[in-house]
Scaffold this motif. Structure first.
Motif, PDB file in Angstrom:
ATOM      1  N   GLU A  23       0.825  -1.189   0.000  1.00  0.00           N
ATOM      2  CA  GLU A  23       0.000   0.000   0.000  1.00  0.00           C
ATOM      3  C   GLU A  23       0.870   1.254   0.000  1.00  0.00           C
ATOM      4  N   GLN A  24       0.299   2.305  -0.574  1.00  0.00           N
ATOM      5  CA  GLN A  24       0.945   3.597  -0.475  1.00  0.00           C
ATOM      6  C   GLN A  24       0.546   4.234   0.846  1.00  0.00           C
ATOM      7  N   PRO A  25       1.288   5.171   1.354  1.00  0.00           N
ATOM      8  CA  PRO A  25       0.918   5.825   2.621  1.00  0.00           C
ATOM      9  C   PRO A  25      -0.467   6.427   2.545  1.00  0.00           C
ATOM     10  N   GLY A  26      -1.247   6.241   3.617  1.00  0.00           N
ATOM     11  CA  GLY A  26      -2.620   6.738   3.626  1.00  0.00           C
ATOM     12  C   GLY A  26      -2.764   7.978   4.474  1.00  0.00           C
ATOM     13  N   GLY A  27      -3.942   8.064   5.130  1.00  0.00           N
ATOM     14  CA  GLY A  27      -4.270   9.286   5.838  1.00  0.00           C
ATOM     15  C   GLY A  27      -3.465   9.512   7.096  1.00  0.00           C
ATOM     16  N   THR A  28      -2.711   8.475   7.574  1.00  0.00           N
ATOM     17  CA  THR A  28      -1.980   8.673   8.816  1.00  0.00           C
ATOM     18  C   THR A  28      -0.690   9.440   8.607  1.00  0.00           C
ATOM     19  N   ALA A  29      -0.250   9.533   7.378  1.00  0.00           N
ATOM     20  CA  ALA A  29       1.003  10.245   7.116  1.00  0.00           C
ATOM     21  C   ALA A  29       0.782  11.746   7.264  1.00  0.00           C
ATOM     22  N   THR A  30       1.714  12.387   7.898  1.00  0.00           N
ATOM     23  CA  THR A  30       1.614  13.837   8.088  1.00  0.00           C
ATOM     24  C   THR A  30       2.850  14.491   7.502  1.00  0.00           C
ATOM     25  N   GLU A  31       2.631  15.617   6.884  1.00  0.00           N
ATOM     26  CA  GLU A  31       3.742  16.356   6.280  1.00  0.00           C
ATOM     27  C   GLU A  31       4.561  17.016   7.385  1.00  0.00           C
ATOM     28  N   THR A  32       5.866  16.786   7.338  1.00  0.00           N
ATOM     29  CA  THR A  32       6.756  17.344   8.356  1.00  0.00           C
ATOM     30  C   THR A  32       7.783  18.252   7.705  1.00  0.00           C
ATOM     31  N   PRO A  33       7.950  19.449   8.183  1.00  0.00           N
ATOM     32  CA  PRO A  33       8.966  20.324   7.586  1.00  0.00           C
ATOM     33  C   PRO A  33      10.348  19.692   7.689  1.00  0.00           C
ATOM     34  N   ALA A  34      11.061  19.646   6.590  1.00  0.00           N
ATOM     35  CA  ALA A  34      12.390  19.033   6.569  1.00  0.00           C
ATOM     36  C   ALA A  34      13.429  20.054   7.002  1.00  0.00           C
ATOM     37  N   PRO A  35      14.482  19.574   7.609  1.00  0.00           N
ATOM     38  CA  PRO A  35      15.554  20.502   7.997  1.00  0.00           C
ATOM     39  C   PRO A  35      16.225  21.081   6.766  1.00  0.00           C
ATOM     40  N   VAL A  40       9.199  10.451  -3.169  1.00  0.00           N
ATOM     41  CA  VAL A  40       9.065  10.889  -1.778  1.00  0.00           C
ATOM     42  C   VAL A  40       9.884   9.958  -0.894  1.00  0.00           C
ATOM     43  N   VAL A  41      10.582  10.532   0.077  1.00  0.00           N
ATOM     44  CA  VAL A  41      11.338   9.757   1.058  1.00  0.00           C
ATOM     45  C   VAL A  41      10.541   9.774   2.366  1.00  0.00           C
ATOM     46  N   TYR A  42      10.080   8.584   2.797  1.00  0.00           N
ATOM     47  CA  TYR A  42       9.276   8.463   4.009  1.00  0.00           C
ATOM     48  C   TYR A  42      10.153   7.983   5.168  1.00  0.00           C
ATOM     49  N   TYR A  43       9.936   8.552   6.354  1.00  0.00           N
ATOM     50  CA  TYR A  43      10.664   8.121   7.541  1.00  0.00           C
ATOM     51  C   TYR A  43       9.667   7.951   8.680  1.00  0.00           C
ATOM     52  N   GLN A  44      10.020   7.094   9.647  1.00  0.00           N
ATOM     53  CA  GLN A  44       9.078   6.766  10.715  1.00  0.00           C
ATOM     54  C   GLN A  44       9.221   7.666  11.947  1.00  0.00           C
ATOM     55  N   GLN A  45      10.459   7.857  12.413  1.00  0.00           N
ATOM     56  CA  GLN A  45      10.689   8.620  13.627  1.00  0.00           C
ATOM     57  C   GLN A  45      11.160  10.044  13.299  1.00  0.00           C
ATOM     58  N   GLU A  46      10.815  10.963  14.180  1.00  0.00           N
ATOM     59  CA  GLU A  46      11.213  12.356  13.982  1.00  0.00           C
ATOM     60  C   GLU A  46      12.733  12.498  13.925  1.00  0.00           C
ATOM     61  N   GLN A  74       8.616  12.924   4.060  1.00  0.00           N
ATOM     62  CA  GLN A  74       7.353  12.895   4.803  1.00  0.00           C
ATOM     63  C   GLN A  74       7.423  11.833   5.885  1.00  0.00           C
ATOM     64  N   GLN A  75       6.929  12.163   7.067  1.00  0.00           N
ATOM     65  CA  GLN A  75       6.881  11.196   8.158  1.00  0.00           C
ATOM     66  C   GLN A  75       5.643  10.329   7.987  1.00  0.00           C
ATOM     67  N   SER A  76       5.817   9.011   8.061  1.00  0.00           N
ATOM     68  CA  SER A  76       4.712   8.090   7.847  1.00  0.00           C
ATOM     69  C   SER A  76       5.043   6.745   8.463  1.00  0.00           C
ATOM     70  N   ALA A  77       4.008   6.069   8.963  1.00  0.00           N
ATOM     71  CA  ALA A  77       4.168   4.719   9.521  1.00  0.00           C
ATOM     72  C   ALA A  77       3.674   3.663   8.539  1.00  0.00           C
ATOM     73  N   ALA A  78       3.550   4.023   7.269  1.00  0.00           N
ATOM     74  CA  ALA A  78       2.996   3.100   6.276  1.00  0.00           C
ATOM     75  C   ALA A  78       3.965   2.002   5.879  1.00  0.00           C
ATOM     76  N   PHE A  79       5.258   2.174   6.186  1.00  0.00           N
ATOM     77  CA  PHE A  79       6.256   1.166   5.827  1.00  0.00           C
ATOM     78  C   PHE A  79       6.985   0.719   7.100  1.00  0.00           C
ATOM     79  N   PRO A  80       6.374  -0.135   7.890  1.00  0.00           N
ATOM     80  CA  PRO A  80       6.944  -0.488   9.206  1.00  0.00           C
ATOM     81  C   PRO A  80       8.183  -1.362   9.136  1.00  0.00           C
ATOM     82  N   ASN A  81       8.479  -1.953   7.986  1.00  0.00           N
ATOM     83  CA  ASN A  81       9.628  -2.854   7.891  1.00  0.00           C
ATOM     84  C   ASN A  81      10.943  -2.128   7.609  1.00  0.00           C
ATOM     85  N   ALA A  82      10.890  -0.835   7.521  1.00  0.00           N
ATOM     86  CA  ALA A  82      12.117  -0.065   7.277  1.00  0.00           C
ATOM     87  C   ALA A  82      12.016   1.282   7.971  1.00  0.00           C
ATOM     88  N   ASP A  83      13.162   1.803   8.401  1.00  0.00           N
ATOM     89  CA  ASP A  83      13.179   3.117   9.045  1.00  0.00           C
ATOM     90  C   ASP A  83      12.927   4.227   8.033  1.00  0.00           C
TER      91      ASP A  83
END
Length: 204
Positions: A92-104, A159-165, A184-193
């Protein structure tokens, strides 16, 4: 054949009919028969429709409700549950739980990756795109854990997705190595950081 003597009943002259006979048919008798047949047909059809509805589960009888209620035949709910592993596809692609996080402003370097796992997923129909990106990241010093398909061919943006801040800086550095800035921060891919989903904008 036995013959009986002639008597007074042999002289009855009531037209061509002699002896007992049926009375004249009532007018409209055919319509009554047709009406009963139509009523019976309607009852049978109604019973058949109700039986089919019960068999298919579209009608349910609830206890205490005093009647039948109609229930939808199917329902679908979608939740983000995409995952990535070596040699497998992300479902699956990331769904509604993903939130946009400002990148450094500046991303981390490959030396900061440590034990952070990184997968590259192809979100397009271009064959070999994930392997190409993995090679590019490896040349830049990043360690790619695995590659695969994202489960969809409609991604337009990489898009590069990451789990932890705490992994935001790493995600930004990986994105810069690929020539993009979308993280973008997202928990849609739990098998990788960190998970890279390549879109049609990836130049290779």
């Amino acid at each position: 054949m036995t013959r009986f003597p002639r008597d007074r009943f042999d002289d009855v002259a009531d037209g061509p009919r002699v002896g007992a006979h049926r009375g004249a048919a009532r007018r409209g008798g055919g319509w009554i028969v047709f009406a009963w047949a139509a009523l019976a047909t309607g009852v049978l059809v109604g019973v058949g429709v109700l039986v089919l509805a019960l068999v298919n589960g579209s009608v349910q009888f609830n206890e205490g409700s005093g009647g039948a209620t109609s229930a939808p035949s199917s329902s679908a709910t979608s939740t983000p549950s995409g995952s990535a592993s070596a040699g497998s596809d992300a479902s699956e692609q990331p769904g509604g739980t993903a939130t946009e996080t400002p990148a450094p402003a500046a991303g981390a370097s490959p030396s900061d990756q440590g034990a952070t796992t990184l997968v590259v997923l192809n979100g397009t129909s271009t064959t070999g795109l994930a392997a190409n990106a993995a090679t590019k990241l490896g040349t830049a010093g990043w360690t790619v854990t695995s590659t695969g398909d994202a489960g969809t061919t409609g991604s337009t943006q990489t898009v590069v997705y990451y789990q932890q801040e705490s992994q935001a800086a790493l995600a930004q550095g990986i994105a810069q190595s690929l020539g993009t800035s979308a993280v973008q921060q997202s928990a849609a891919f739990p098998n990788a950081d960190v998970s890279v989903v390549l879109g049609s904008d990836y130049a290779g």
